[in-house]
Scaffold this motif. Structure first.
Motif, PDB file in Angstrom:
ATOM      1  N   ASN A 173      12.434  -9.971  12.141  1.00  0.00           N
ATOM      2  CA  ASN A 173      13.647 -10.797  12.184  1.00  0.00           C
ATOM      3  C   ASN A 173      14.267 -10.947  10.790  1.00  0.00           C
ATOM      4  N   ASN A 174      14.479  -9.808  10.137  1.00  0.00           N
ATOM      5  CA  ASN A 174      14.943  -9.811   8.749  1.00  0.00           C
ATOM      6  C   ASN A 174      16.400 -10.225   8.594  1.00  0.00           C
ATOM      7  N   ASN A 175      17.197  -9.952   9.603  1.00  0.00           N
ATOM      8  CA  ASN A 175      18.629 -10.220   9.526  1.00  0.00           C
ATOM      9  C   ASN A 175      18.910 -11.581  10.173  1.00  0.00           C
ATOM     10  N   THR A 176      19.015 -12.604   9.344  1.00  0.00           N
ATOM     11  CA  THR A 176      19.153 -13.975   9.853  1.00  0.00           C
ATOM     12  C   THR A 176      20.405 -14.127  10.707  1.00  0.00           C
ATOM     13  N   LYS A 177      21.489 -13.537  10.267  1.00  0.00           N
ATOM     14  CA  LYS A 177      22.743 -13.628  11.021  1.00  0.00           C
ATOM     15  C   LYS A 177      22.566 -13.094  12.440  1.00  0.00           C
ATOM     16  N   MET A 178      21.964 -11.903  12.564  1.00  0.00           N
ATOM     17  CA  MET A 178      21.808 -11.302  13.888  1.00  0.00           C
ATOM     18  C   MET A 178      20.696 -11.975  14.685  1.00  0.00           C
ATOM     19  N   TYR A 179      19.682 -12.507  14.008  1.00  0.00           N
ATOM     20  CA  TYR A 179      18.635 -13.245  14.715  1.00  0.00           C
ATOM     21  C   TYR A 179      19.220 -14.463  15.420  1.00  0.00           C
ATOM     22  N   LYS A 180      20.150 -15.150  14.749  1.00  0.00           N
ATOM     23  CA  LYS A 180      20.781 -16.325  15.354  1.00  0.00           C
ATOM     24  C   LYS A 180      21.640 -15.942  16.560  1.00  0.00           C
ATOM     25  N   ILE A 181      22.159 -14.729  16.545  1.00  0.00           N
ATOM     26  CA  ILE A 181      23.007 -14.273  17.650  1.00  0.00           C
ATOM     27  C   ILE A 181      22.172 -13.698  18.798  1.00  0.00           C
ATOM     28  N   LEU A 182      21.194 -12.832  18.452  1.00  0.00           N
ATOM     29  CA  LEU A 182      20.497 -12.052  19.475  1.00  0.00           C
ATOM     30  C   LEU A 182      19.052 -12.474  19.717  1.00  0.00           C
ATOM     31  N   GLY A 183      18.444 -13.177  18.741  1.00  0.00           N
ATOM     32  CA  GLY A 183      17.046 -13.554  18.889  1.00  0.00           C
ATOM     33  C   GLY A 183      16.108 -12.457  18.422  1.00  0.00           C
ATOM     34  N   PRO A 184      14.796 -12.580  18.731  1.00  0.00           N
ATOM     35  CA  PRO A 184      13.793 -11.631  18.249  1.00  0.00           C
ATOM     36  C   PRO A 184      13.803 -10.328  19.035  1.00  0.00           C
ATOM     37  N   ASP A 185      13.101  -9.329  18.506  1.00  0.00           N
ATOM     38  CA  ASP A 185      12.881  -8.046  19.184  1.00  0.00           C
ATOM     39  C   ASP A 185      14.185  -7.342  19.512  1.00  0.00           C
ATOM     40  N   THR A 186      15.099  -7.346  18.567  1.00  0.00           N
ATOM     41  CA  THR A 186      16.406  -6.730  18.796  1.00  0.00           C
ATOM     42  C   THR A 186      16.726  -5.643  17.775  1.00  0.00           C
ATOM     43  N   GLY A 187      15.713  -5.223  16.997  1.00  0.00           N
ATOM     44  CA  GLY A 187      15.905  -4.090  16.109  1.00  0.00           C
ATOM     45  C   GLY A 187      16.112  -4.442  14.658  1.00  0.00           C
ATOM     46  N   TYR A 188      15.717  -5.629  14.262  1.00  0.00           N
ATOM     47  CA  TYR A 188      15.920  -6.051  12.875  1.00  0.00           C
ATOM     48  C   TYR A 188      14.585  -6.326  12.170  1.00  0.00           C
ATOM     49  N   ASP A 189      13.598  -5.496  12.456  1.00  0.00           N
ATOM     50  CA  ASP A 189      12.279  -5.624  11.860  1.00  0.00           C
ATOM     51  C   ASP A 189      12.018  -4.427  10.944  1.00  0.00           C
ATOM     52  N   CYS A 190      10.993  -4.535  10.119  1.00  0.00           N
ATOM     53  CA  CYS A 190      10.635  -3.426   9.241  1.00  0.00           C
ATOM     54  C   CYS A 190       9.157  -3.507   8.891  1.00  0.00           C
ATOM     55  N   MET A 191       8.679  -2.535   8.119  1.00  0.00           N
ATOM     56  CA  MET A 191       7.317  -2.548   7.614  1.00  0.00           C
ATOM     57  C   MET A 191       7.176  -3.634   6.556  1.00  0.00           C
ATOM     58  N   ASN A 192       6.019  -4.276   6.560  1.00  0.00           N
ATOM     59  CA  ASN A 192       5.659  -5.175   5.468  1.00  0.00           C
ATOM     60  C   ASN A 192       4.726  -4.417   4.522  1.00  0.00           C
ATOM     61  N   ASP A 193       4.549  -4.951   3.321  1.00  0.00           N
ATOM     62  CA  ASP A 193       3.660  -4.289   2.368  1.00  0.00           C
ATOM     63  C   ASP A 193       2.614  -5.246   1.814  1.00  0.00           C
ATOM     64  N   SER A 194       2.210  -6.224   2.641  1.00  0.00           N
ATOM     65  CA  SER A 194       1.180  -7.159   2.193  1.00  0.00           C
ATOM     66  C   SER A 194      -0.182  -6.472   2.210  1.00  0.00           C
ATOM     67  N   ARG A 195      -1.081  -6.940   1.372  1.00  0.00           N
ATOM     68  CA  ARG A 195      -2.425  -6.381   1.313  1.00  0.00           C
ATOM     69  C   ARG A 195      -3.260  -6.922   2.470  1.00  0.00           C
ATOM     70  N   ILE A 196      -3.994  -6.056   3.100  1.00  0.00           N
ATOM     71  CA  ILE A 196      -4.741  -6.474   4.286  1.00  0.00           C
ATOM     72  C   ILE A 196      -6.247  -6.383   4.125  1.00  0.00           C
ATOM     73  N   ALA A 197      -6.738  -5.634   3.148  1.00  0.00           N
ATOM     74  CA  ALA A 197      -8.156  -5.260   3.130  1.00  0.00           C
ATOM     75  C   ALA A 197      -9.091  -6.461   3.035  1.00  0.00           C
ATOM     76  N   VAL A 198      -8.910  -7.316   2.049  1.00  0.00           N
ATOM     77  CA  VAL A 198      -9.875  -8.390   1.802  1.00  0.00           C
ATOM     78  C   VAL A 198      -9.932  -9.360   2.981  1.00  0.00           C
ATOM     79  N   ALA A 199      -8.765  -9.847   3.414  1.00  0.00           N
ATOM     80  CA  ALA A 199      -8.747 -10.815   4.511  1.00  0.00           C
ATOM     81  C   ALA A 199      -9.273 -10.213   5.801  1.00  0.00           C
ATOM     82  N   LEU A 200      -8.898  -8.974   6.088  1.00  0.00           N
ATOM     83  CA  LEU A 200      -9.343  -8.326   7.319  1.00  0.00           C
ATOM     84  C   LEU A 200     -10.857  -8.124   7.316  1.00  0.00           C
TER      85      LEU A 200
END
Length: 467
Positions: A303-330
């Motif tokens: 839900n990166n695009n706040t303007k479109m999220y307010k109009i269309l809601g989630p799961d509408t094509g405004y997502d992307c890859m994150n680059d957070s580190r996962i190894a230690v916590a996982l």
């Protein structure tokens, strides 16, 4: 020059051709993660037109249309279904290099017998032919589409508060042999700071009859739903861990944190991590008790695009890859369960391909209990669901672990025509192993390698989930 989408599409050598046509092509499909509607399956829905089955809810296509300059009115707006279809037909020729180009034409060929390329010129003909079949041919009801695709098992994605009434009704249908099973997706119960958390708690109270006044009663209610889901055939959970967290805590601390949230207050980031950690560990222990597999979908930025999220809601094509580190916590999360002797079968997916070697090496740290491939590196997911992405995921798994124990493909789709993605995947698997044979990297042992191909396409998943 080869013809487009010929019978040996994506198969670059004779060995790959043999693998696909002799071993992979006719294997049944186990689609163990998707977003199909059990209600539409039970009601054996018929679609009024190709736009309904192709474009309603398909944010993969929506993203491509936006990138092609199509106005939102012709994507999710008030334009007619024909106008939306025309907009997609204009876009398809521009998707060369994107798997959407292949998937779109495979769906036209496999389901509708249409070999014409889709474009603005051919659109009227394709619109008329597909709609005539969808409305008038009995082969195009939802259940018949599923049967035509040789599907054996479908696992939908279901909130713990869902009644599962349509799964139960489907189990009473003697004329539909496909298993349609629920999957347990408790994301709303983990997002303690998200709007709607308290209203979801109220829904959980209603379906369980348990008054949730404390963290312990919250866990009791979750257990009640796991027991119910299990009784309806559920054998998988699924978690959208967009950010993987782990924080040492105690039950007493989390009781206080949960009480704070129940009183309508936001908790701080450390408190949120503690709540999620303890709750995930509790859920993992339950999954192990019930013999379920646990899925983690990690590193999405939604839900990166706040303007479109307010109009269309989630799961509408405004997502992307994150680059957070996962190894230690996982690792700490999995290790906490392992120390309790309660680590369930687990499937790990990351939306960021930079995590491929991280995941492939982590799973090797927790294999065991006499279960082949107990901890799985899940198939290339979402933005990685491409030829290059699939090959990269499988090569990494082969380099670091056992590709032969991989449980293979899923659609992760909302469309009943998406089963061609299994064909796409199977061709890629066969070509990869075929290349190894042709290069002298593995022996030309068709019995050995044919068995591995069939295991990746079908048998590994069937055994892993005990279907």
């Amino acid at each position: 020059m080869r013809a487009f989408l010929d019978e040996n599409f994506l198969l670059s050598n004779d060995t790959a051709v043999r693998f696909y046509h002799q071993f992979a092509k006719d294997m049944p499909i186990i689609d163990y993660h998707c977003h199909l509607s059990p209600k539409e399956i039970y009601e054996d829905k018929r679609f009024n037109n190709i736009t309904e089955v192709w474009l309603y809810g398909d944010h993969y296509k929506w993203r491509a249309m936006r990138a092609n300059g199509i106005k939102e009115e012709y994507i999710t707006g008030n334009a007619s279904d024909y106008e939306k279809f025309l907009s997609w037909a204009k876009t398809v020729p521009m998707t060369i290099g994107n798997p959407l180009y292949h998937w779109t034409h495979l769906e036209l060929r496999r389901f509708f017998g249409i070999e014409e390329l889709i474009n603005e010129k051919s659109a009227p003909y394709i619109w008329e032919k597909t709609n005539d079949l969808l409305k008038n041919d009995e082969a195009f009801t939802v259940r018949n589409i599923i049967k035509k695709s040789n599907v054996e098992v479908i696992c939908t994605t279901d909130d713990p508060t869902d009644s599962l009434q349509y799964h139960q009704k489907l189990q009473e249908c003697d004329d539909f042999p496909v298993k349609v099973l629920p999957s347990f997706r408790p994301d709303k119960g983990l997002e303690i700071n998200r709007d709607g958390f308290l209203s979801w708690i109220q829904q959980l109270e209603e379906v369980t009859g348990i008054s949730i006044t404390s963290y312990s009663t919250f866990l009791q209610a979750l257990r009640s739903r796991v027991e119910f889901f299990h009784s309806v055939g559920c054998r998988l959970s699924d978690h959208a861990l967009d950010t993987v967290v782990y924080e040492e805590t105690t039950t007493k601390e989390v009781e206080t944190i949960f009480a704070k949230a129940l009183n309508g207050h936001k908790v701080d980031e450390c408190e949120e991590r503690k709540f999620k950690t303890l709750t995930l560990i509790y859920l993992g222990e339950m999954y192990a008790q019930f013999g379920w597999a646990m899925q983690f979908h990690m590193n999405a930025l939604r839900n990166n695009n706040t303007k479109m999220y307010k109009i269309l809601g989630p799961d509408t094509g405004y997502d992307c890859m994150n680059d957070s580190r996962i190894a230690v916590a996982l690792v700490r999360l999995l290790d906490s369960l392992e120390q309790k002797g309660a680590l369930p079968k687990t499937i790990l997916y990351s939306l960021n391909p930079n995590d491929n070697h991280v995941i492939a090496s982590i799973i090797g740290s927790f294999q065991g209990d006499g279960i082949p491939g107990k901890i799985q590196f899940g198939t290339a997911w979402w933005f990685n669901d491409t030829r290059d992405g699939m090959v990269a995921q499988m090569k990494t798994l082969a380099n670091v672990g056992l590709l032969s124990r991989f449980i293979g493909m899923l659609t992760d789709s909302r469309s009943f025509l998406s089963y061609v993605r299994h064909e796409y995947f199977r061709r890629i698997v066969c070509n990869l192993i075929g290349e190894w044979v042709e290069n002298g990297e593995v022996p030309n042992d068709m019995e050995l390698l044919g068995n591995i191909v069939q295991r990746i396409c079908y048998y590994n998943a069937k055994e892993y989930f005990s279907f």
